[in-house]
Design a protein around this motif. Structure first.
Motif, mmCIF file in Angstrom:
data_model
loop_
_atom_site.group_PDB
_atom_site.id
_atom_site.type_symbol
_atom_site.label_atom_id
_atom_site.label_comp_id
_atom_site.label_asym_id
_atom_site.label_seq_id
_atom_site.Cartn_x
_atom_site.Cartn_y
_atom_site.Cartn_z
ATOM 1 N N ASN A 150 3.429 -10.548 -26.826
ATOM 2 C CA ASN A 150 3.643 -9.063 -27.256
ATOM 3 C C ASN A 150 4.930 -8.824 -27.654
ATOM 4 O O ASN A 150 5.952 -8.660 -27.058
ATOM 5 C CB ASN A 150 3.436 -8.321 -25.932
ATOM 6 N N HIS B 187 -0.984 -13.957 -21.341
ATOM 7 C CA HIS B 187 -1.752 -12.810 -20.788
ATOM 8 C C HIS B 187 -2.784 -13.049 -19.931
ATOM 9 O O HIS B 187 -3.040 -12.558 -18.782
ATOM 10 C CB HIS B 187 -2.274 -11.830 -22.065
ATOM 11 N N SER C 296 2.750 -11.060 -12.609
ATOM 12 C CA SER C 296 3.934 -11.330 -13.418
ATOM 13 C C SER C 296 5.014 -12.576 -12.909
ATOM 14 O O SER C 296 4.697 -12.699 -11.641
ATOM 15 C CB SER C 296 4.977 -10.260 -13.373
ATOM 16 N N TRP D 228 -3.158 -1.058 -20.531
ATOM 17 C CA TRP D 228 -2.311 -2.076 -21.205
ATOM 18 C C TRP D 228 -2.318 -1.652 -22.618
ATOM 19 O O TRP D 228 -1.333 -1.825 -23.217
ATOM 20 C CB TRP D 228 -3.016 -3.515 -21.070
ATOM 21 N N ASN E 208 0.987 1.151 -21.536
ATOM 22 C CA ASN E 208 2.058 -0.013 -21.604
ATOM 23 C C ASN E 208 2.332 -0.407 -22.949
ATOM 24 O O ASN E 208 3.160 -1.589 -23.090
ATOM 25 C CB ASN E 208 1.637 -1.021 -20.679
ATOM 26 N N ASP E 209 1.366 -0.262 -24.018
ATOM 27 C CA ASP E 209 1.741 -0.525 -25.309
ATOM 28 C C ASP E 209 1.598 -2.004 -25.571
ATOM 29 O O ASP E 209 2.412 -2.512 -26.149
ATOM 30 C CB ASP E 209 2.951 0.227 -25.906
ATOM 31 N N ASN E 210 0.819 -2.642 -24.641
ATOM 32 C CA ASN E 210 0.673 -4.196 -24.632
ATOM 33 C C ASN E 210 -0.705 -4.637 -25.161
ATOM 34 O O ASN E 210 -1.448 -4.836 -24.397
ATOM 35 C CB ASN E 210 1.174 -4.820 -23.193
ATOM 36 N N TRP E 211 -0.994 -4.460 -26.405
ATOM 37 C CA TRP E 211 -2.185 -4.653 -26.996
ATOM 38 C C TRP E 211 -2.599 -6.069 -26.575
ATOM 39 O O TRP E 211 -3.988 -6.102 -26.307
ATOM 40 C CB TRP E 211 -2.224 -4.357 -28.394
ATOM 41 N N ARG F 222 -2.257 -8.032 -24.215
ATOM 42 C CA ARG F 222 -2.749 -8.159 -22.739
ATOM 43 C C ARG F 222 -3.862 -7.421 -22.649
ATOM 44 O O ARG F 222 -4.611 -7.899 -22.013
ATOM 45 C CB ARG F 222 -1.536 -7.515 -21.846
#
Lengths: 303, 370
Positions: free
Chosen positions: A43, A60, A68, A262, A266-269, A271
């Motif tokens: 990301n 991911h 994490s 996600w 969280n703008d985590n494409w 993931r």
């Protein structure tokens, strides 16, 4: 191919090939491949994409399993737990749905007169003209603390204080059951409709009870329909978003809600993509396994 | 074990429509009894009432002197063979046959033993592990019979089970059914629209029309002494001469029809009684095509008449000659293929004869076919 063209003429043949090809390639294969590819990418901000840091990674998937890197837990019990619960509840919902729809489908297919059957089918379909989100909100109103059901129960004196249906997830399970009911009833109905009524009478004449007739005659006959209905309901329930968002209790997370987070919050494409690949592949494997156990071939399902 | 079946004034109605009206008949123990009638005459309705799938709206059904009212099909000592057989396609032949034992909780070994016994009875030994669709039409027929016999019914009900078979197989199965019935000795009630089937297999036949019984009797009785014009024309072929009575002499009646004066016997009413006619009564005289002879055949005959030749039809074992009297009254005569008929088409007039013993006079009534 030549036979196909000769049979349908050039115009229709070309249309069929282009339409089905477009559907398969542009609407299914490319987005899904893109999603799979995305799930293996880090990301990073758009500017760095294609740069030296943009390398394939399992980070991911690792995050889904172990959390994490800073967490001290042995595995990601939150996400894996949500995933497990989602699948278990989806299985449960599918089974409840089957038990609920089987008698209805059988009644429409084999007991009701043609006119009654038509009326029943229409009254099953019409409620589904209402958007899924609205139906979920309507159920929320029914099940709310000051909602219709609680009010009635209070008025009747059956309970002393309101029951929190939302927190108990009663509302969620009801909503999920209701959401895909047609996808269970219609395959069942189609399968049962082809059963010769004489078979039922023959079984009865030979002394079989109703229950035995269902287990020995109706269910084996409708097996493919049952498999088809269960597959669709399971897949869609596991992948439902609107109903859980509206109806789940604050403590209950549906796995799709995690995916949604996600992607959007969280703008985590990448993931989000990894999580949805996990959901899709595990669901598909599960369905194939079930089909193997119950000896249903994939060709029978689409029949 | 075998039981008699008694219908006492049984009616079955759907709204205002009576599918069966006031039917009374006593079917004896161990009898092969057929209900014969055109489609829609109510015979299947009666069979469903006997098997318990529908209740009569009026009247009583007794099986072995026991009133069957309120007893479901699974608790009656009857077993039904469906028109389409309704074998279970997903089960093996043996499982089909032993289904009734399976639902009663009989063990696997016992079931298989019984299935094998029944397969032997219907001459299908060793076919128990096959699937139903692997069998031929005639074999499926026999599996259906074996399955129905597995519960040891006292009465076997058969709803036109042979109608889907081709001619040769149907003829073979007739004999076989009859043999199986003799072997197991139980009452068979057979439904059919095919008079050939009814005549070859049955001890007695009940002819039905529009929900009512027209006549009950042995095959010979129904064929030779029809009680109504419907029976006369539905069972077998018949020539019907419309006429009026010109003289009566005991049981013999003179009928004048189309300028001819025929002598014929008065129809049977059953129980030794005969129809009585008086002069100028409107009647129909029935003579079967095989009872009408060409004049030069060596048969006794006291009625002689002439008719104009129309056509000849070759049917294999016999020939049908179609003629008419004055272009109005059609006459059909069947002769053996051995009879020489080469000159017939050239002769305008054909001289015919029949015996008064073979001609039956009945009051005017509806025919089976017009």
């Amino acid at each position: 191919m030549k036979y196909f063209f000769n049979k349908n003429g050039p115009l229709i043949s070309t249309y069929l090939i282009i339409a089905i090809g477009f559907w398969l390639v542009f609407l299914i294969i490319i987005p899904q491949l893109y999603m799979v590819d995305l799930s293996f990418r880090p990301n990073i901000p758009p500017l760095l994409r294609g740069g030296p840091d943009d390398v394939y990674t399992l980070t991911h998937y690792k995050h889904f399993l172990f959390g994490s890197e800073t967490s001290g837990e042995s595995y990601n019990y939150v996400d894996v737990g949500v995933f497990r619960d989602t699948l278990l509840i989806a299985v449960l919902i599918t089974l409840i749905n089957l038990c609920f729809c089987y008698p209805i489908a059988f009644y429409i297919a084999k007991v009701a007169s043609p006119n009654t059957a038509r009326l029943l089918i229409v009254s099953l379909i019409i409620p589904f003209w209402i958007n899924e989100l609205l139906r979920s909100f309507a159920l929320r109103i029914l099940f709310a603390g000051e909602g219709f059901i609680n009010n009635v129960l209070l008025k009747l004196g059956l309970i002393d204080s309101g029951i929190n249906f939302i927190a108990m997830d009663v509302a969620l399970y009801t909503g999920l059951n209701y959401a895909y009911i047609l996808l269970m009833i219609f395959p069942l109905y189609n399968a049962m409709d082809t059963l010769d009524r004489n078979q039922l009478e023959a079984a009865e004449d030979l002394g079989s009870s109703m229950l035995k007739t269902h287990f020995r005659i109706v269910i084996p006959h409708a097996k493919a329909g049952i498999a088809s209905g269960c597959t669709m309901v399971f897949m869609l329930t596991a992948g439902a978003l609107a109903t859980p968002v509206v109806l789940s209790s604050p403590n209950t997370f549906w796995f799709t809600q995690l995916i949604y987070q996600w992607f959007n919050m969280n703008d985590n494409w990448p993931r989000g993509a990894a999580y949805s690949v996990v959901l899709l592949s595990v669901s598909v494997v599960f369905v194939l396994l079930m089909m193997k156990i119950f000896k249903v071939k994939i060709g029978e399902i689409v029949r | 074990m075998s039981a008699d079946v008694e219908l006492q004034n049984v009616s079955v109605s759907f709204g205002n429509f009576y599918a069966a009206k006031n039917v009374s008949v006593k079917i004896e123990k161990g009898e092969f009894f057929s209900f014969l009638g055109p489609s829609g005459c109510g015979k299947t309705t009666l069979l469903r009432a006997i098997s318990g799938f529908s209740e009569p709206s009026d009247g009583k059904i007794l099986i072995g002197n026991q009133d069957m009212a309120g007893i479901g099909p699974n608790n009656r000592p009857t077993s039904l063979i469906f028109q389409n057989l309704a074998l279970f396609p997903l089960m093996s032949v043996a499982d089909n046959i032993a289904f009734s034992l399976e639902v009663r909780g009989t063990g696997k070994v016992q079931r298989r033993k019984r299935a094998d016994e029944l397969l032997e009875l219907v001459a299908l030994s060793g076919q128990g592990d096959k699937k139903v669709h692997e069998l031929s039409g005639g074999q499926r027929q026999r599996v259906a019979i074996a399955r129905a016999l597995a519960i040891e019914p006292e009465v076997l009900l058969l709803d036109e089970p042979l109608s889907a078979l081709d001619l040769k197989l149907r003829q073979k199965m007739r004999t076989e059914l009859r043999e199986i019935q003799k072997r197991v000795g139980i009452t068979f009630i057979y439904i059919t629209h095919d008079q050939g089937e009814a005549l070859t297999m049955s001890d007695r036949i009940a002819v039905m029309n529009q929900g009512e019984l027209e006549q009950i009797g042995s095959c010979h009785n129904v064929y030779e002494s029809p009680r109504t014009p419907f029976v006369a024309t539905f069972v077998g072929e018949n020539n019907s001469f419309y006429g009026t009575v010109s003289a009566v002499d005991g049981d013999m009646v003179n009928v004048s029809a189309d300028g001819n004066n025929f002598l014929a016997k008065a129809g049977d009413l059953g129980e030794g009684k005969k129809y009585t006619f008086k002069k100028d009564d409107k009647v129909i005289m029935f003579v079967r095509p095989e009872s009408i002879f060409l004049k030069d055949q060596n048969n006794q005959a006291d009625n002689i008449f002439t008719a104009g030749f129309k056509a000849i039809e070759f049917e294999g074992n016999l020939k049908n000659i179609y003629m008419s009297i004055d272009g109005k009254q059609n006459v059909r005569c069947s002769v053996s293929n051995a009879v020489d008929t080469t000159d017939l088409p050239n002769s305008k007039k054909v001289e015919l004869k029949f015996s008064s013993r073979d001609a039956v006079v009945l009051p005017v009534g509806p025919l089976a076919v017009d």
